[in-house]
Motif scaffolding. Structure first.
Motif, PDB file in Angstrom:
ATOM      1  N   UNK A   1      -6.754 -40.061   5.538  1.00 38.07           N
ATOM      2  CA  UNK A   1      -7.496 -40.733   6.617  1.00 38.07           C
ATOM      3  C   UNK A   1      -6.830 -42.077   6.955  1.00 38.07           C
ATOM      4  N   UNK A   2      -6.846 -42.430   8.234  1.00 35.29           N
ATOM      5  CA  UNK A   2      -6.320 -43.745   8.613  1.00 35.29           C
ATOM      6  C   UNK A   2      -7.299 -44.391   9.593  1.00 35.29           C
ATOM      7  N   UNK A   3      -7.012 -45.651   9.910  1.00 33.13           N
ATOM      8  CA  UNK A   3      -7.891 -46.355  10.861  1.00 33.13           C
ATOM      9  C   UNK A   3      -7.938 -45.614  12.190  1.00 33.13           C
ATOM     10  N   UNK A   4      -6.914 -44.801  12.467  1.00 34.42           N
ATOM     11  CA  UNK A   4      -6.879 -44.052  13.729  1.00 34.42           C
ATOM     12  C   UNK A   4      -7.990 -42.999  13.782  1.00 34.42           C
ATOM     13  N   UNK A   5      -8.484 -42.596  12.613  1.00 32.66           N
ATOM     14  CA  UNK A   5      -9.526 -41.569  12.582  1.00 32.66           C
ATOM     15  C   UNK A   5     -10.927 -42.145  12.822  1.00 32.66           C
ATOM     16  N   UNK A   6     -11.030 -43.458  12.787  1.00 33.21           N
ATOM     17  CA  UNK A   6     -12.340 -44.077  13.005  1.00 33.21           C
ATOM     18  C   UNK A   6     -12.615 -44.228  14.487  1.00 33.21           C
ATOM     19  N   UNK A   7     -13.877 -44.089  14.806  1.00 39.30           N
ATOM     20  CA  UNK A   7     -14.299 -44.401  16.175  1.00 39.30           C
ATOM     21  C   UNK A   7     -14.820 -45.830  16.151  1.00 39.30           C
ATOM     22  N   UNK A   8     -14.099 -46.725  16.782  1.00 39.46           N
ATOM     23  CA  UNK A   8     -14.591 -48.102  16.868  1.00 39.46           C
ATOM     24  C   UNK A   8     -15.368 -48.218  18.177  1.00 39.46           C
ATOM     25  N   UNK A   9     -16.668 -48.009  18.068  1.00 46.52           N
ATOM     26  CA  UNK A   9     -17.496 -48.016  19.273  1.00 46.52           C
ATOM     27  C   UNK A   9     -18.721 -48.900  19.085  1.00 46.52           C
ATOM     28  N   UNK A  10     -18.792 -50.064  19.718  1.00 45.24           N
ATOM     29  CA  UNK A  10     -17.767 -50.652  20.576  1.00 45.24           C
ATOM     30  C   UNK A  10     -16.543 -51.053  19.740  1.00 45.24           C
ATOM     31  N   UNK A  11     -15.392 -51.273  20.400  1.00 44.61           N
ATOM     32  CA  UNK A  11     -14.172 -51.595  19.646  1.00 44.61           C
ATOM     33  C   UNK A  11     -14.134 -53.053  19.175  1.00 44.61           C
ATOM     34  N   UNK A  12     -15.206 -53.479  18.539  1.00 46.46           N
ATOM     35  CA  UNK A  12     -15.336 -54.864  18.078  1.00 46.46           C
ATOM     36  C   UNK A  12     -15.890 -54.847  16.665  1.00 46.46           C
TER      37      UNK A  12
ATOM     38  N   UNK B   1       2.000 -49.283   1.336  1.00 44.10           N
ATOM     39  CA  UNK B   1       1.311 -47.988   1.319  1.00 44.10           C
ATOM     40  C   UNK B   1       0.081 -47.996   2.228  1.00 44.10           C
ATOM     41  N   UNK B   2       0.197 -48.686   3.350  1.00 45.51           N
ATOM     42  CA  UNK B   2      -0.951 -48.831   4.257  1.00 45.51           C
ATOM     43  C   UNK B   2      -0.738 -47.982   5.506  1.00 45.51           C
ATOM     44  N   UNK B   3      -1.824 -47.748   6.237  1.00 49.23           N
ATOM     45  CA  UNK B   3      -1.673 -46.922   7.440  1.00 49.23           C
ATOM     46  C   UNK B   3      -1.959 -47.646   8.739  1.00 49.23           C
TER      47      UNK B   3
ATOM     48  N   UNK C   1      -1.279 -51.494  -2.684  1.00 53.02           N
ATOM     49  CA  UNK C   1      -0.621 -50.443  -3.472  1.00 53.02           C
ATOM     50  C   UNK C   1      -1.571 -49.957  -4.567  1.00 53.02           C
ATOM     51  N   UNK C   2      -2.229 -50.873  -5.234  1.00 55.27           N
ATOM     52  CA  UNK C   2      -3.180 -50.471  -6.292  1.00 55.27           C
ATOM     53  C   UNK C   2      -4.320 -49.660  -5.666  1.00 55.27           C
ATOM     54  N   UNK C   3      -4.803 -50.126  -4.515  1.00 55.35           N
ATOM     55  CA  UNK C   3      -5.895 -49.398  -3.837  1.00 55.35           C
ATOM     56  C   UNK C   3      -5.457 -47.978  -3.480  1.00 55.35           C
ATOM     57  N   UNK C   4      -4.200 -47.837  -3.088  1.00 54.40           N
ATOM     58  CA  UNK C   4      -3.720 -46.502  -2.681  1.00 54.40           C
ATOM     59  C   UNK C   4      -3.681 -45.553  -3.874  1.00 54.40           C
ATOM     60  N   UNK C   5      -3.480 -46.122  -5.063  1.00 50.70           N
ATOM     61  CA  UNK C   5      -3.454 -45.264  -6.256  1.00 50.70           C
ATOM     62  C   UNK C   5      -4.872 -44.879  -6.663  1.00 50.70           C
ATOM     63  N   UNK C   6      -5.782 -45.827  -6.532  1.00 55.75           N
ATOM     64  CA  UNK C   6      -7.162 -45.549  -6.940  1.00 55.75           C
ATOM     65  C   UNK C   6      -7.865 -44.608  -5.969  1.00 55.75           C
ATOM     66  N   UNK C   7      -7.659 -44.865  -4.669  1.00 56.57           N
ATOM     67  CA  UNK C   7      -8.349 -44.072  -3.634  1.00 56.57           C
ATOM     68  C   UNK C   7      -7.394 -43.732  -2.503  1.00 56.57           C
ATOM     69  N   UNK C   8      -6.495 -42.778  -2.750  1.00 59.73           N
ATOM     70  CA  UNK C   8      -5.505 -42.455  -1.713  1.00 59.73           C
ATOM     71  C   UNK C   8      -6.148 -42.077  -0.391  1.00 59.73           C
ATOM     72  N   UNK C   9      -7.370 -41.556  -0.445  1.00 58.32           N
ATOM     73  CA  UNK C   9      -8.030 -41.070   0.781  1.00 58.32           C
ATOM     74  C   UNK C   9      -8.798 -42.171   1.520  1.00 58.32           C
ATOM     75  N   UNK C  10      -8.890 -43.372   0.976  1.00 53.84           N
ATOM     76  CA  UNK C  10      -9.553 -44.460   1.699  1.00 53.84           C
ATOM     77  C   UNK C  10      -8.500 -45.188   2.550  1.00 53.84           C
ATOM     78  N   UNK C  11      -8.765 -45.369   3.848  1.00 58.42           N
ATOM     79  CA  UNK C  11      -7.760 -45.971   4.729  1.00 58.42           C
ATOM     80  C   UNK C  11      -7.480 -47.431   4.370  1.00 58.42           C
TER      81      UNK C  11
END
Ligand code: G3P
Ligand code: MG
Length: 248
Positions: free
Chosen positions: A1-12, A188-190, A158-168
């Motif tokens: 998952x990446x920030x692109x998968x989120x719906x920012x509505x409103x985009x603020x 290791x960020x998206x 990087x540590x966060x990506x190891x603990x929760x690879x699926x969290x953006x």
């Protein structure tokens, strides 16, 4: 998952809650966001001396609480008693420094979304990431969109990506760097969470071409917000999110 998968509505995204209307990083500032119909909240996370994750922006307590000195020197038993609202307005004297757990529960109970900015005090990166993500995972339901994790600190991501690879994860940048691709990949960020002042149409075009989602902070001028969103910024962090949302 990446920030692109989120719906920012409103985009603020409410920056530290609605910090123009209530003391930043308090539950009162979260409540303002809910009242104003803002779905997303950004907040800063640090550890107390005894390793309790709390909402706090500065390394010291002085600006936003009745306490003094480094956040990393105070135990939760003491910090939890501080007044975190009077500095903003005496009517907020009852506000306390929120626990991460309280902020997460508020988010979930109100069907909102949260961006946890990991802001470790000096020398406390590993502990801050581990405690924050382990605690968040205990509370967070598997079927609810995950928190968006961000940091200026590459090691934290990087540590966060190891603990929760699926969290953006979003890399925060407070200046323009031509080597942003390397920085993003090393962290290791998206997504990139970029200081708005250094964004231009040409620079945004580089991100759009590379399909890297970009969020921009801190944008309090509705016209500037419109311009950034027009260039392809997914959402802006704002101290007055309602004004921005109304103008879009
Ligand atoms: O996450 C966006 C923004 O909050 C980064 O800067 O200093 O307000 O935490 P700062
Ligand atoms: Mg922040």
């Amino acid at each position: 998952m990446s920030a692109a998968d989120f719906l920012f509505l409103p985009p603020v995204i409410a920056h530290r809650g609605v910090r123009s209307q209530a003391p930043e990083n308090t539950l009162a500032a979260f409540k303002k966001a809910r009242e104003e119909g803002i779905l997303w909240i950004e907040t800063d996370i640090k550890l107390t001396h005894d390793g309790v994750p709390v909402l706090m922006h500065d390394d010291t307590l002085d600006r936003t609480t009745s306490g003094k000195g480094p956040v990393a020197d105070m135990h939760w038993a003491e910090m939890g008693k501080l007044d975190a609202g009077s500095w903003f307005n005496p009517s907020f004297a009852e506000e306390r420094v929120p626990l991460l757990a309280e902020a997460l529960r508020y988010t979930l109970d109100n069907n909102m979304r949260i961006n946890l900015e990991l802001k470790p005090c000096p020398g406390r990166t590993q502990a801050t990431v581990m405690v924050t993500l382990i605690e968040a995972a205990k509370i967070w339901p598997h079927d609810y969109p995950p928190p968006l994790i961000s940091s200026f600190d590459t090691e934290a991501l990087v540590i966060a990506s190891r603990l929760h690879p699926d969290w953006p994860r979003g890399l925060l940048l407070d200046d323009w760097h031509d080597d942003w691709r390397d920085r993003l990949s090393k962290a290791n960020a998206d997504s990139i969470h970029m200081k708005a002042d250094v964004l231009s149409a040409e620079r945004m075009h580089q991100f759009v071409k590379a399909e890297v989602p970009v969020l921009a902070y801190t944008v309090n001028d509705p016209l500037r917000a419109k311009e950034l969103l027009h260039w392809g910024v997914r959402a802006v962090f704002s101290d007055n999110p309602k004004e921005i949302a109304k103008a879009l």
